[in-house]
Design a protein around this motif. Structure first.
Motif, PDB file in Angstrom:
ATOM      1  N   VAL A  49       0.863  -1.185   0.000  1.00  0.00           N
ATOM      2  CA  VAL A  49       0.000   0.000   0.000  1.00  0.00           C
ATOM      3  C   VAL A  49       0.899   1.235   0.000  1.00  0.00           C
ATOM      4  O   VAL A  49       1.855   1.318   0.774  1.00  0.00           O
ATOM      5  N   ARG A  50       0.594   2.177  -0.898  1.00  0.00           N
ATOM      6  CA  ARG A  50       1.356   3.432  -0.989  1.00  0.00           C
ATOM      7  C   ARG A  50       0.437   4.614  -0.715  1.00  0.00           C
ATOM      8  O   ARG A  50      -0.712   4.642  -1.175  1.00  0.00           O
ATOM      9  N   PHE A  51       0.976   5.592   0.016  1.00  0.00           N
ATOM     10  CA  PHE A  51       0.261   6.836   0.296  1.00  0.00           C
ATOM     11  C   PHE A  51       1.143   8.010  -0.105  1.00  0.00           C
ATOM     12  O   PHE A  51       2.363   7.969   0.080  1.00  0.00           O
ATOM     13  N   CYS A  52       0.532   9.064  -0.629  1.00  0.00           N
ATOM     14  CA  CYS A  52       1.274  10.313  -0.826  1.00  0.00           C
ATOM     15  C   CYS A  52       0.331  11.488  -0.611  1.00  0.00           C
ATOM     16  O   CYS A  52      -0.844  11.434  -0.979  1.00  0.00           O
ATOM     17  N   ALA A  53       0.855  12.536   0.023  1.00  0.00           N
ATOM     18  CA  ALA A  53       0.028  13.690   0.377  1.00  0.00           C
ATOM     19  C   ALA A  53       0.864  14.957   0.305  1.00  0.00           C
ATOM     20  O   ALA A  53       2.094  14.925   0.364  1.00  0.00           O
ATOM     21  N   MET A  54       0.165  16.083   0.181  1.00  0.00           N
ATOM     22  CA  MET A  54       0.858  17.371   0.152  1.00  0.00           C
ATOM     23  C   MET A  54       1.352  17.773   1.537  1.00  0.00           C
ATOM     24  O   MET A  54       2.374  18.443   1.665  1.00  0.00           O
ATOM     25  N   LYS A  55       0.638  17.349   2.599  1.00  0.00           N
ATOM     26  CA  LYS A  55       0.988  17.735   3.955  1.00  0.00           C
ATOM     27  C   LYS A  55       0.996  16.513   4.865  1.00  0.00           C
ATOM     28  O   LYS A  55       0.244  15.558   4.655  1.00  0.00           O
ATOM     29  N   VAL A  56       1.834  16.579   5.903  1.00  0.00           N
ATOM     30  CA  VAL A  56       1.949  15.450   6.813  1.00  0.00           C
ATOM     31  C   VAL A  56       0.646  15.223   7.578  1.00  0.00           C
ATOM     32  O   VAL A  56       0.290  14.074   7.896  1.00  0.00           O
ATOM     33  N   GLU A  57      -0.104  16.293   7.887  1.00  0.00           N
ATOM     34  CA  GLU A  57      -1.369  16.112   8.597  1.00  0.00           C
ATOM     35  C   GLU A  57      -2.345  15.281   7.771  1.00  0.00           C
ATOM     36  O   GLU A  57      -3.059  14.430   8.302  1.00  0.00           O
ATOM     37  N   ALA A  58      -2.385  15.535   6.464  1.00  0.00           N
ATOM     38  CA  ALA A  58      -3.272  14.753   5.593  1.00  0.00           C
ATOM     39  C   ALA A  58      -2.826  13.298   5.540  1.00  0.00           C
ATOM     40  O   ALA A  58      -3.656  12.375   5.508  1.00  0.00           O
ATOM     41  N   LEU A  59      -1.513  13.081   5.547  1.00  0.00           N
ATOM     42  CA  LEU A  59      -1.006  11.713   5.536  1.00  0.00           C
ATOM     43  C   LEU A  59      -1.410  10.982   6.803  1.00  0.00           C
ATOM     44  O   LEU A  59      -1.917   9.855   6.754  1.00  0.00           O
ATOM     45  N   ARG A  60      -1.217  11.606   7.948  1.00  0.00           N
ATOM     46  CA  ARG A  60      -1.567  10.952   9.216  1.00  0.00           C
ATOM     47  C   ARG A  60      -3.072  10.724   9.330  1.00  0.00           C
ATOM     48  O   ARG A  60      -3.515   9.702   9.858  1.00  0.00           O
ATOM     49  N   THR A  61      -3.861  11.688   8.828  1.00  0.00           N
ATOM     50  CA  THR A  61      -5.316  11.534   8.869  1.00  0.00           C
ATOM     51  C   THR A  61      -5.763  10.322   8.068  1.00  0.00           C
ATOM     52  O   THR A  61      -6.747   9.649   8.417  1.00  0.00           O
ATOM     53  N   ALA A  62      -5.043  10.014   6.993  1.00  0.00           N
ATOM     54  CA  ALA A  62      -5.373   8.837   6.180  1.00  0.00           C
ATOM     55  C   ALA A  62      -4.798   7.556   6.772  1.00  0.00           C
ATOM     56  O   ALA A  62      -5.451   6.510   6.785  1.00  0.00           O
ATOM     57  N   VAL A  63      -3.579   7.643   7.286  1.00  0.00           N
ATOM     58  CA  VAL A  63      -2.851   6.445   7.702  1.00  0.00           C
ATOM     59  C   VAL A  63      -3.371   5.860   9.013  1.00  0.00           C
ATOM     60  O   VAL A  63      -3.504   4.646   9.150  1.00  0.00           O
ATOM     61  N   ILE A  64      -3.653   6.712  10.010  1.00  0.00           N
ATOM     62  CA  ILE A  64      -4.024   6.192  11.327  1.00  0.00           C
ATOM     63  C   ILE A  64      -5.302   5.358  11.281  1.00  0.00           C
ATOM     64  O   ILE A  64      -5.319   4.220  11.779  1.00  0.00           O
ATOM     65  N   PRO A  65      -6.411   5.840  10.667  1.00  0.00           N
ATOM     66  CA  PRO A  65      -7.595   4.972  10.574  1.00  0.00           C
ATOM     67  C   PRO A  65      -7.332   3.698   9.762  1.00  0.00           C
ATOM     68  O   PRO A  65      -7.883   2.634  10.077  1.00  0.00           O
ATOM     69  N   PHE A  66      -6.475   3.826   8.733  1.00  0.00           N
ATOM     70  CA  PHE A  66      -6.158   2.637   7.938  1.00  0.00           C
ATOM     71  C   PHE A  66      -5.441   1.591   8.789  1.00  0.00           C
ATOM     72  O   PHE A  66      -5.782   0.405   8.760  1.00  0.00           O
ATOM     73  N   LEU A  67      -4.420   2.007   9.541  1.00  0.00           N
ATOM     74  CA  LEU A  67      -3.679   1.060  10.366  1.00  0.00           C
ATOM     75  C   LEU A  67      -4.573   0.436  11.436  1.00  0.00           C
ATOM     76  O   LEU A  67      -4.461  -0.758  11.740  1.00  0.00           O
TER      77      LEU A  67
END
Length: 237
Positions: A205-223
């Motif tokens: 699974v790969r994620f990419c975002a413009m900002k770290v907050e957006a990345l964490r907002t996506a990653v934490i619920p996924f994990l």
């Protein structure tokens, strides 16, 4: 470096790696070795984002060596690595596992300090992953960005302007069977591009975002959904 063993909220042992130096500076060398023995369940995390400071030339190195024995589970879940302008880091992650073990690897990297609107005018980031299952190489991936990293990330085939990235690799007997559920979850992700694929007992699974907050907002619920149990407390502090 030190290791802390806080009370776990999940089904196994939580271990927290603490870099008492407060970051990674030019020429530093770190080596981490972790072994999950037969039947064990271990989650390894870090207490906060790891900072990689600017270098006047020498390359810092971080080598992680993981071993997962029969019917053991090892989740490698450090928080994000933040590269400062002119940072130079060479990172490697190698894993040896048995055919019936379970291994989940997660790494995130952020290029530049967002609070300072920092751009990486010059730097080096090399990230090398190798997984062997039953003695056979089953996954190999190397990313190398050298020079004007911010300019390289603007290219559509590299980052399309994104500056926060994450990769999850799940190697386990059930890995391929989980692809549909993972893609269904990723379809609802907002503010972050994400995609998944599976082959030969692996799920990526790969994620990419413009900002770290957006990345964490996506990653934490996924994990949380993917692992089916709470994240280590340090992730939410």
């Amino acid at each position: 470096m030190r290791i802390r063993l806080p009370k776990s909220r999940g089904s196994g042992l939580d271990a927290v790696l603490v870099n008492t130096a407060g970051g990674i500076a030019c020429g530093d060398r770190f080596a981490v070795q972790i072994e999950a023995r037969s039947g064990a369940a271990v989650t390894v995390a870090t207490p906060a984002a790891e900072k990689v400071y600017r270098s006047d030339g020498p390359v810092a190195e971080l080598a992680v060596d993981l071993k997962v024995a029969a019917e053991a589970r090892l989740d490698w879940l450090p928080q994000e690595t933040i590269l400062f302008d002119k940072a130079r880091l060479r990172r490697s992650l190698s894993a040896e596992m048995t055919a019936n073990a379970s291994l989940t690897l997660f790494e995130a990297v952020v290029f530049g300090r967002e609070a300072r609107a920092e751009s990486i005018v010059d730097g080096l980031f090399e990230d090398r992953w190798r997984i062997r299952r039953g003695g056979r190489l089953v996954y190999a991936d190397t990313l190398r960005l050298d020079g004007p990293i911010d300019r390289l990330l603007q290219k559509p085939v590299v980052g399309k302007g994104a500056r926060a990235f994450a990769t999850l690799i799940h190697a386990a007997p059930d890995a391929e069977a989980r692809l549909d559920a993972v893609r269904e979850h990723l379809a609802s992700v907002d503010g972050c591009d994400a995609a998944a694929s599976a082959w030969n007992g692996l799920l990526a699974v790969r994620f990419c975002a413009m900002k770290v907050e957006a990345l964490r907002t996506a990653v934490i619920p996924f994990l949380l959904a993917f692992r089916g149990e709470p994240l280590p407390r340090v992730w939410l502090s």
